[in-house]
Design an enzyme around this catalytic site. Structure first.
Site, PDB file in Angstrom:
ATOM      1  N   ASP A 174       0.830  -1.211   0.000  1.00  0.00           N
ATOM      2  CA  ASP A 174       0.000   0.000   0.000  1.00  0.00           C
ATOM      3  C   ASP A 174       0.865   1.261   0.000  1.00  0.00           C
ATOM      4  O   ASP A 174       1.984   1.256   0.503  1.00  0.00           O
ATOM      5  CB  ASP A 174      -0.920  -0.019   1.243  1.00  0.00           C
ATOM      6  CG  ASP A 174      -2.064   0.965   1.107  1.00  0.00           C
ATOM      7  OD1 ASP A 174      -2.370   1.393  -0.026  1.00  0.00           O
ATOM      8  OD2 ASP A 174      -2.664   1.323   2.147  1.00  0.00           O
ATOM      9  N   HIS A 184       2.134   3.256  -8.947  1.00  0.00           N
ATOM     10  CA  HIS A 184       1.925   1.820  -9.179  1.00  0.00           C
ATOM     11  C   HIS A 184       3.084   1.253 -10.001  1.00  0.00           C
ATOM     12  O   HIS A 184       3.576   0.162  -9.722  1.00  0.00           O
ATOM     13  CB  HIS A 184       0.608   1.580  -9.918  1.00  0.00           C
ATOM     14  CG  HIS A 184      -0.608   2.021  -9.139  1.00  0.00           C
ATOM     15  ND1 HIS A 184      -0.801   1.697  -7.820  1.00  0.00           N
ATOM     16  CD2 HIS A 184      -1.696   2.770  -9.505  1.00  0.00           C
ATOM     17  CE1 HIS A 184      -1.960   2.212  -7.411  1.00  0.00           C
ATOM     18  NE2 HIS A 184      -2.505   2.880  -8.404  1.00  0.00           N
ATOM     19  N   TRP A 189     -12.239  -2.231  -7.388  1.00  0.00           N
ATOM     20  CA  TRP A 189     -13.052  -1.870  -8.552  1.00  0.00           C
ATOM     21  C   TRP A 189     -13.789  -0.557  -8.298  1.00  0.00           C
ATOM     22  O   TRP A 189     -14.281   0.066  -9.237  1.00  0.00           O
ATOM     23  CB  TRP A 189     -14.081  -2.965  -8.860  1.00  0.00           C
ATOM     24  CG  TRP A 189     -13.476  -4.282  -9.233  1.00  0.00           C
ATOM     25  CD1 TRP A 189     -13.416  -5.392  -8.442  1.00  0.00           C
ATOM     26  CD2 TRP A 189     -12.857  -4.646 -10.475  1.00  0.00           C
ATOM     27  NE1 TRP A 189     -12.789  -6.425  -9.119  1.00  0.00           N
ATOM     28  CE2 TRP A 189     -12.437  -5.994 -10.363  1.00  0.00           C
ATOM     29  CE3 TRP A 189     -12.604  -3.973 -11.676  1.00  0.00           C
ATOM     30  CZ2 TRP A 189     -11.793  -6.675 -11.399  1.00  0.00           C
ATOM     31  CZ3 TRP A 189     -11.965  -4.650 -12.704  1.00  0.00           C
ATOM     32  CH2 TRP A 189     -11.556  -5.987 -12.561  1.00  0.00           C
ATOM     33  N   LEU A 194      10.934 -20.214  -4.881  1.00  0.00           N
ATOM     34  CA  LEU A 194       9.912 -19.400  -4.208  1.00  0.00           C
ATOM     35  C   LEU A 194       8.536 -19.565  -4.860  1.00  0.00           C
ATOM     36  O   LEU A 194       8.407 -19.498  -6.081  1.00  0.00           O
ATOM     37  CB  LEU A 194      10.336 -17.922  -4.298  1.00  0.00           C
ATOM     38  CG  LEU A 194       9.381 -16.899  -3.678  1.00  0.00           C
ATOM     39  CD1 LEU A 194       9.430 -16.953  -2.158  1.00  0.00           C
ATOM     40  CD2 LEU A 194       9.716 -15.484  -4.164  1.00  0.00           C
ATOM     41  N   ARG A 253      -4.723  -1.949   8.987  1.00  0.00           N
ATOM     42  CA  ARG A 253      -5.925  -2.755   8.796  1.00  0.00           C
ATOM     43  C   ARG A 253      -5.629  -3.877   7.801  1.00  0.00           C
ATOM     44  O   ARG A 253      -4.615  -3.846   7.095  1.00  0.00           O
ATOM     45  CB  ARG A 253      -7.100  -1.885   8.318  1.00  0.00           C
ATOM     46  CG  ARG A 253      -6.818  -1.041   7.091  1.00  0.00           C
ATOM     47  CD  ARG A 253      -8.044  -0.208   6.686  1.00  0.00           C
ATOM     48  NE  ARG A 253      -7.738   0.704   5.598  1.00  0.00           N
ATOM     49  CZ  ARG A 253      -7.684   2.041   5.717  1.00  0.00           C
ATOM     50  NH1 ARG A 253      -7.915   2.630   6.881  1.00  0.00           N
ATOM     51  NH2 ARG A 253      -7.410   2.803   4.658  1.00  0.00           N
ATOM     52  N   GLU A 268       2.309 -13.147  12.495  1.00  0.00           N
ATOM     53  CA  GLU A 268       2.876 -11.977  13.167  1.00  0.00           C
ATOM     54  C   GLU A 268       2.634 -10.774  12.257  1.00  0.00           C
ATOM     55  O   GLU A 268       2.883 -10.833  11.054  1.00  0.00           O
ATOM     56  CB  GLU A 268       4.383 -12.173  13.395  1.00  0.00           C
ATOM     57  CG  GLU A 268       4.715 -13.306  14.332  1.00  0.00           C
ATOM     58  CD  GLU A 268       4.148 -13.090  15.735  1.00  0.00           C
ATOM     59  OE1 GLU A 268       4.121 -11.929  16.206  1.00  0.00           O
ATOM     60  OE2 GLU A 268       3.713 -14.082  16.349  1.00  0.00           O
TER      61      GLU A 268
HETATM   62  C1  IPE Z   1      -5.418  -2.785  -0.086  1.00  0.00           C
HETATM   63  O1  IPE Z   1      -5.074  -1.456  -0.281  1.00  0.00           O
HETATM   64  C2  IPE Z   1      -5.391  -3.508  -1.381  1.00  0.00           C
HETATM   65  C3  IPE Z   1      -4.092  -3.599  -2.024  1.00  0.00           C
HETATM   66  C4  IPE Z   1      -2.949  -3.179  -1.603  1.00  0.00           C
HETATM   67  C5  IPE Z   1      -4.115  -4.275  -3.276  1.00  0.00           C
HETATM   68  P1  IPE Z   1      -6.186  -0.294  -0.336  1.00  0.00           P
HETATM   69  O2  IPE Z   1      -5.430   0.986  -0.418  1.00  0.00           O
HETATM   70  O3  IPE Z   1      -7.158  -0.563  -1.407  1.00  0.00           O
HETATM   71  O4  IPE Z   1      -6.894  -0.452   1.084  1.00  0.00           O
HETATM   72  P2  IPE Z   1      -7.917   0.483   1.849  1.00  0.00           P
HETATM   73  O5  IPE Z   1      -9.106   0.648   0.951  1.00  0.00           O
HETATM   74  O6  IPE Z   1      -7.225   1.796   2.082  1.00  0.00           O
HETATM   75  O7  IPE Z   1      -8.218  -0.217   3.115  1.00  0.00           O
HETATM   76  C1  IPE Z   2      -1.780   0.185  -3.295  1.00  0.00           C
HETATM   77  O1  IPE Z   2      -1.523   1.543  -3.333  1.00  0.00           O
HETATM   78  C2  IPE Z   2      -2.020  -0.390  -4.671  1.00  0.00           C
HETATM   79  C3  IPE Z   2      -3.406  -0.818  -4.931  1.00  0.00           C
HETATM   80  C4  IPE Z   2      -4.373  -0.805  -4.065  1.00  0.00           C
HETATM   81  C5  IPE Z   2      -3.699  -1.259  -6.271  1.00  0.00           C
HETATM   82  P1  IPE Z   2      -2.682   2.608  -3.292  1.00  0.00           P
HETATM   83  O2  IPE Z   2      -3.104   2.904  -4.685  1.00  0.00           O
HETATM   84  O3  IPE Z   2      -3.777   2.161  -2.393  1.00  0.00           O
HETATM   85  O4  IPE Z   2      -1.935   3.859  -2.681  1.00  0.00           O
HETATM   86  P2  IPE Z   2      -2.527   4.907  -1.643  1.00  0.00           P
HETATM   87  O5  IPE Z   2      -3.032   4.149  -0.462  1.00  0.00           O
HETATM   88  O6  IPE Z   2      -3.629   5.629  -2.348  1.00  0.00           O
HETATM   89  O7  IPE Z   2      -1.361   5.784  -1.323  1.00  0.00           O
HETATM   90 MG    MG Z   3      -4.132   2.424  -0.407  1.00  0.00          MG
END
Ligand code: IPE
Ligand code: IPE
Ligand code: MG
Length: 273
Positions: free
Chosen positions: A43, A60, A92, A154, A217, A230
């Site tokens: 994330d 990304h 989505w 892996l 979360r 963990e």
């Molecule tokens: C969780 O990240 C999903 C992925 C990393 C693929 P999100 O950025 O979508 O999670 P929330 O919505 O903030 O909880």
């Molecule tokens: C995680 O990074 C990648 C995916 C959920 C696809 P985010 O796109 O959620 O990045 P933030 O949380 O907005 O910084």
């Molecule tokens: Mg995110």
């Protein structure tokens, strides 16, 4: 995969105790308990890009380099399974343009990386409901899985259109079918049986869960499989999460005492036995 370390495996336990000796004499000997299975919520890509006044997709794209770094490090330290959350069933809900670009990136990354993964003996699999993906992407996933299917290194599982609740539901549906067909008695349905139908059933449950990007979360990731993992949360944004940041998480894992319901004294006694 270029290995920087030699490994000495100790007695098999829940996680393998290993000694890593740097081939490069400059590096110190390193002792640590290496998790067999690491699961990561990658994330923070969007915020990484925003900080640089770049479009979210740039974050990304930069995140793919971190995937490469972590996959390589897993090979070096002896992690045997890595599961990465790439796209959740809730993602989505993002703007159509971002979803479209993410699908494109997934396709390109599969095309570009699968040969290298194969050369490095990595077995790639995609978990999640792939039926919503384009025909082309579904085909590319099958190609990458087939190409790497016989590899013994892996096990890299990429969770795409994955949700922990979906996983439990699809397992329950399969069990229900078996019950309907008369091959399973309802009374035989227990945790062990249901667990056999979960997507990662063939792997040990994740020893270490990492979430980058500062949120604390689970976001519907591996709900069933994380029961005793963990947990490690870091503010580091995914595109900045490279070998050093990963090593910090591995070090943190080494310092944990995993009790699985027992007392700390029992665990210590067990270790001495
Ligand atoms: C969780 O990240 C999903 C992925 C990393 C693929 P999100 O950025 O979508 O999670 P929330 O919505 O903030 O909880
Ligand atoms: C995680 O990074 C990648 C995916 C959920 C696809 P985010 O796109 O959620 O990045 P933030 O949380 O907005 O910084
Ligand atoms: Mg995110």
């Amino acid at each position: 995969m270029r290995s920087l370390f030699k490994f000495r495996r100790g007695p098999s336990g829940n996680s393998q105790k290993i000694t890593m000796m740097a081939e490069d004499k400059q590096k110190d000997e390193y002792h640590g308990t290496v998790p067999r299975h690491v699961a990561i919520i990658m994330d923070g890509n969007g915020r990484w890009a925003k900080k640089r006044l770049m479009p979210r997709i740039a974050g990304h794209r930069a995140g793919v380099d971190s995937v490469r770094a972590v996959v390589q490090r897993c090979g070096e330290v002896g992690v045997s399974a890595l599961t990465l959350f790439a796209f959740s069933s809730e993602n989505w809900r993002r703007p159509e343009s971002e979803v479209g670009l993410l699908m494109e990136l997934f396709l390109v990354a599969l095309q570009r990386e699968s040969k290298k993964l194969d050369q490095n003996n990595v077995r790639l699999r995609v978990i999640g409901d792939r039926s919503r993906f384009s025909e082309k992407l579904q085909q590319e996933i099958v190609n990458a899985e087939c190409l790497t299917a016989d590899n013994s290194g892996l096990v890299l599982s990429v969770a795409a259109n994955y949700g922990g609740r979906w996983d439990i539901a699809q397992a329950a549906r399969q069990v229900a079918e078996q019950v309907k067909a008369g091959s399973i008695e309802p009374a035989a349905v227990d945790e062990t049986l249901l667990g056999q139908y979960m997507t990662l059933a063939a792997l040990p449950e994740p020893d270490l869960f990492i979430r980058t990007g500062g949120e604390q979360r689970i976001s519907n990731f591996l709900l069933w499989q994380l029961a005793y993992s963990e947990l490690f949360f870091t503010d580091t944004l995914w595109p900045d999460f490279k070998q050093d940041a990963f090593d910090l998480a591995l070090q943190s894992f080494t310092s944990r005492q995993r009790r699985f319901g027992r007392t700390g004294d029992q665990v210590e006694e067990n270790k001495r036995a």
